[in-house]
Design a protein around this motif. Structure first.
Motif, PDB file in Angstrom:
ATOM      1  N   ASP A 238       0.818  -1.215   0.000  1.00  0.00           N
ATOM      2  CA  ASP A 238       0.000   0.000   0.000  1.00  0.00           C
ATOM      3  C   ASP A 238       0.849   1.260   0.000  1.00  0.00           C
ATOM      4  O   ASP A 238       1.936   1.304   0.594  1.00  0.00           O
ATOM      5  N   ASN A 239       0.333   2.274  -0.658  1.00  0.00           N
ATOM      6  CA  ASN A 239       0.945   3.599  -0.618  1.00  0.00           C
ATOM      7  C   ASN A 239       0.826   4.150   0.802  1.00  0.00           C
ATOM      8  O   ASN A 239      -0.216   3.994   1.444  1.00  0.00           O
ATOM      9  N   THR A 240       1.867   4.787   1.293  1.00  0.00           N
ATOM     10  CA  THR A 240       1.836   5.363   2.639  1.00  0.00           C
ATOM     11  C   THR A 240       1.690   6.885   2.610  1.00  0.00           C
ATOM     12  O   THR A 240       1.687   7.519   3.658  1.00  0.00           O
ATOM     13  N   MET A 241       1.546   7.438   1.396  1.00  0.00           N
ATOM     14  CA  MET A 241       1.531   8.888   1.246  1.00  0.00           C
ATOM     15  C   MET A 241       0.149   9.393   0.822  1.00  0.00           C
ATOM     16  O   MET A 241      -0.708   8.633   0.359  1.00  0.00           O
ATOM     17  N   ALA A 242      -0.048  10.692   0.992  1.00  0.00           N
ATOM     18  CA  ALA A 242      -1.220  11.395   0.483  1.00  0.00           C
ATOM     19  C   ALA A 242      -0.729  12.649  -0.240  1.00  0.00           C
ATOM     20  O   ALA A 242       0.439  13.034  -0.109  1.00  0.00           O
ATOM     21  N   ARG A 243      -1.609  13.268  -1.018  1.00  0.00           N
ATOM     22  CA  ARG A 243      -1.268  14.524  -1.694  1.00  0.00           C
ATOM     23  C   ARG A 243      -2.157  15.639  -1.147  1.00  0.00           C
ATOM     24  O   ARG A 243      -3.372  15.464  -1.001  1.00  0.00           O
ATOM     25  N   VAL A 244      -1.535  16.785  -0.859  1.00  0.00           N
ATOM     26  CA  VAL A 244      -2.253  17.914  -0.277  1.00  0.00           C
ATOM     27  C   VAL A 244      -1.847  19.191  -1.010  1.00  0.00           C
ATOM     28  O   VAL A 244      -0.665  19.393  -1.308  1.00  0.00           O
ATOM     29  N   ALA A 284      -2.197  11.688  10.913  1.00  0.00           N
ATOM     30  CA  ALA A 284      -2.405  13.011  11.509  1.00  0.00           C
ATOM     31  C   ALA A 284      -1.232  13.934  11.187  1.00  0.00           C
ATOM     32  O   ALA A 284      -0.075  13.517  11.262  1.00  0.00           O
ATOM     33  N   GLN A 285      -1.546  15.183  10.843  1.00  0.00           N
ATOM     34  CA  GLN A 285      -0.515  16.171  10.505  1.00  0.00           C
ATOM     35  C   GLN A 285      -0.955  17.546  10.988  1.00  0.00           C
ATOM     36  O   GLN A 285      -2.151  17.827  11.132  1.00  0.00           O
ATOM     37  N   ASP A 286       0.044  18.414  11.211  1.00  0.00           N
ATOM     38  CA  ASP A 286      -0.210  19.793  11.639  1.00  0.00           C
ATOM     39  C   ASP A 286       0.175  20.769  10.544  1.00  0.00           C
ATOM     40  O   ASP A 286       1.234  20.643   9.926  1.00  0.00           O
ATOM     41  N   LEU A 287      -0.700  21.742  10.323  1.00  0.00           N
ATOM     42  CA  LEU A 287      -0.459  22.840   9.381  1.00  0.00           C
ATOM     43  C   LEU A 287      -0.007  24.058  10.175  1.00  0.00           C
ATOM     44  O   LEU A 287      -0.650  24.442  11.159  1.00  0.00           O
ATOM     45  N   ASN A 288       1.096  24.673   9.767  1.00  0.00           N
ATOM     46  CA  ASN A 288       1.621  25.855  10.454  1.00  0.00           C
ATOM     47  C   ASN A 288       2.053  26.885   9.429  1.00  0.00           C
ATOM     48  O   ASN A 288       2.458  26.552   8.313  1.00  0.00           O
ATOM     49  N   GLY A 289       1.978  28.167   9.837  1.00  0.00           N
ATOM     50  CA  GLY A 289       2.437  29.205   8.925  1.00  0.00           C
ATOM     51  C   GLY A 289       2.020  30.590   9.364  1.00  0.00           C
ATOM     52  O   GLY A 289       1.641  30.831  10.525  1.00  0.00           O
ATOM     53  N   PHE A 290       2.074  31.503   8.386  1.00  0.00           N
ATOM     54  CA  PHE A 290       1.707  32.906   8.611  1.00  0.00           C
ATOM     55  C   PHE A 290       0.790  33.353   7.478  1.00  0.00           C
ATOM     56  O   PHE A 290       1.014  33.014   6.308  1.00  0.00           O
ATOM     57  N   PHE A 300      -4.899  18.312  11.684  1.00  0.00           N
ATOM     58  CA  PHE A 300      -5.792  17.444  10.917  1.00  0.00           C
ATOM     59  C   PHE A 300      -5.657  16.036  11.472  1.00  0.00           C
ATOM     60  O   PHE A 300      -4.541  15.530  11.669  1.00  0.00           O
ATOM     61  N   SER A 301      -6.782  15.387  11.702  1.00  0.00           N
ATOM     62  CA  SER A 301      -6.765  14.089  12.379  1.00  0.00           C
ATOM     63  C   SER A 301      -6.193  12.979  11.517  1.00  0.00           C
ATOM     64  O   SER A 301      -5.511  12.084  12.019  1.00  0.00           O
ATOM     65  N   SER A 302      -6.465  13.011  10.206  1.00  0.00           N
ATOM     66  CA  SER A 302      -5.959  11.905   9.390  1.00  0.00           C
ATOM     67  C   SER A 302      -6.065  12.210   7.906  1.00  0.00           C
ATOM     68  O   SER A 302      -7.121  12.618   7.407  1.00  0.00           O
ATOM     69  N   PRO A 320      -8.281  33.039  10.145  1.00  0.00           N
ATOM     70  CA  PRO A 320      -8.848  32.341   8.986  1.00  0.00           C
ATOM     71  C   PRO A 320      -9.685  31.122   9.365  1.00  0.00           C
ATOM     72  O   PRO A 320      -9.445  30.465  10.383  1.00  0.00           O
ATOM     73  N   THR A 321     -10.680  30.862   8.525  1.00  0.00           N
ATOM     74  CA  THR A 321     -11.417  29.601   8.578  1.00  0.00           C
ATOM     75  C   THR A 321     -10.674  28.594   7.705  1.00  0.00           C
ATOM     76  O   THR A 321     -10.412  28.865   6.534  1.00  0.00           O
ATOM     77  N   ILE A 322     -10.326  27.453   8.275  1.00  0.00           N
ATOM     78  CA  ILE A 322      -9.532  26.441   7.566  1.00  0.00           C
ATOM     79  C   ILE A 322     -10.390  25.194   7.372  1.00  0.00           C
ATOM     80  O   ILE A 322     -10.885  24.617   8.344  1.00  0.00           O
ATOM     81  N   SER A 323     -10.575  24.809   6.114  1.00  0.00           N
ATOM     82  CA  SER A 323     -11.385  23.641   5.777  1.00  0.00           C
ATOM     83  C   SER A 323     -10.530  22.603   5.058  1.00  0.00           C
ATOM     84  O   SER A 323      -9.664  22.955   4.254  1.00  0.00           O
ATOM     85  N   LEU A 324     -10.788  21.333   5.332  1.00  0.00           N
ATOM     86  CA  LEU A 324     -10.116  20.236   4.624  1.00  0.00           C
ATOM     87  C   LEU A 324     -11.143  19.542   3.741  1.00  0.00           C
ATOM     88  O   LEU A 324     -12.179  19.076   4.219  1.00  0.00           O
TER      89      LEU A 324
END
Length: 425
Positions: A238-244, A284-290, A300-302, A320-324
């Motif tokens: 299985d692929n272990t990656m995702a694209r964002v 799960a991953q975290d988005l950070n920035g300015f 993001f949970s998953s 900001p409102t952040i939507s996935l």
């Protein structure tokens, strides 16, 4: 040294598309053909394989392999259907050789099942050698190239496995090479930087024949692997990656963001803007920035393995409102059609229209609306808001192609909306 065996593909595989089915598990005489079913689709559920009244493989679960069943050699029709008398999914007319083994591979999504018949009669290679063939059974992914290399080989220096690209339903043919551990990478046929699968350590066993089956993902672009040993076991790869990708809908202001150590948007990028897809680890991953000089973070949970996602930032840049959003980048289910979708980055519900007919209505802020249409050289494409006689976006010469995927992204503010048309496929 590699030796590419120039065997005709028709001897290796037989292919089919939708039709009819039934199933089971037979024994038969030693001269019978022996067949088993590989369920390579995550969408078909548990399935059976039958031929006329012969039950060959029963209750084959998703991404698993059934037992061999016997069928009299000669002309036959193989049928795949839902388990325990379920609906017919696909059928394939074949001519079976006696005392020969086959694996019928069922793949594709619900409502568009396809099959491929693999004849398992390859001569085993000498000790210290291995044989491998790669099949592209991920038609939504398009044309692909496969690279089988030493683990540390730079991709730009590698030669495509089998010396060719492979479209959906095609294979490389068998290649004989030294047994051992290899890194297998799959890319877009034209862009090596567009990595669809990376398997860092795959063992190709001495004296063995194997087939690597590339199967589709929910997004349509990334692929997963299934390694099938001739007359042997199945191994999931299985692929272990995702694209964002990051899309910012702010009317103005600079944005910088990282996710899983990957830069989704670099310093100096001015909103509104549409980022490119980046590979990140699933989970799960975290988005950070300015944004506009204001720091932000979001958890993001998953992210599902093999998935495509859009992170949308909209509203006030200081908060900001952040939507996935999960992105379906698959081809249209019906050949010759095209897909059209609307990404709503504004704060009001929107309607997507094509030639005065609604494609998607009441699309909520921070979401997609989509539909399928018949492509043409020129169409009227509009996006409208509630109670407004004037379109917020208008394209009176929208040209589209068969099997295309088009997205209208509505960014900016409600007072000054900006529509951007993208051809994603």
């Amino acid at each position: 040294m590699r030796l590419l065996e120039r065997l005709p593909l028709s001897r290796l595989v037989l292919m089919a598309t939708v039709a009819t089915a039934l199933t089971a598990c037979g024994s038969g005489s030693e001269d019978d053909a022996r067949l088993r079913l590989l369920n390579a689709s995550p969408d078909l559920g548990t399935v059976d394989l039958t031929s006329d009244k012969d039950e060959l493989s029963r209750n084959v679960a998703t991404l698993s392999l059934g037992e061999y069943g016997g069928r009299k050699a000669g002309v036959a029709t193989l049928q795949v259907r839902g388990a325990s008398g379920g609906a017919t999914l696909a059928s394939l007319p074949v001519t079976l050789a006696k005392d020969t083994r086959y694996t019928l591979i069922a793949y594709g999504g619900s409502g568009r099942a396809q099959t491929m018949l693999l004849q398992e009669d390859q001569t085993e290679p000498a000790s210290g050698q291995s044989k491998l063939m790669v099949m592209n059974l991920a038609p939504d992914a398009g044309k692909l190239r496969v690279f089988v290399t030493a683990p540390d080989t730079v991709l730009n220096d590698a030669q495509a496995f089998g010396g060719r690209e492979i479209d959906g339903g095609q294979s490389t043919g068998y290649v004989t090479q030294t047994a051992g551990r290899y890194r297998i990478r799959v890319t877009d046929a034209d862009r090596r930087e567009d990595l669809r699968l990376d398997l860092p350590a795959v063992e190709l066993a001495s004296g063995k024949v194997a087939t690597l089956i590339l199967r589709g993902s929910g997004s349509g672009m990334l692929v997963h692997g299934l390694m099938l040993e001739q007359r042997g076991a199945l191994t999931r790869l299985d692929n272990t990656m995702a694209r964002v990708r990051l899309v910012t809908a702010f009317a103005s202001g600079g944005v910088h963001a990282t996710l899983d150590g990957q830069s989704l948007m670099s310093f100096g990028t001015v909103s509104p803007t549409i980022g490119e897809y980046r590979l990140v680890r699933s989970g799960a991953q975290d988005l950070n920035g300015f944004a506009g000089g204001f720091p932000f973070s979001h958890s993001f949970s998953s992210f599902a393995p093999g998935g495509d996602y859009t992170v949308l930032m909209r509203g006030e840049i200081s908060a900001p409102t952040i939507s996935l959003m999960s992105d379906d980048n698959r081809l249209p289910a019906t050949a010759g059609q095209a897909r059209l979708r609307l990404l709503n980055g504004l704060s009001q519900a929107l309607t997507l229209n094509l030639n005065y007919s609604q494609v998607a209505s009441s699309v909520a802020p921070g979401s997609y609306g989509s539909g399928t249409f018949t492509p043409s050289a020129s169409s009227l494409l509009t996006v409208s808001g509630p109670g407004s006689p004037t379109p917020l976006y208008k394209n009176d010469s929208f040209a589209s192609q068969a099997n295309g995927l088009y997205t209208v992204l509505m960014l900016g503010s409600d007072a000054q909306p900006q529509g951007i048309l993208r051809k994603d496929r």
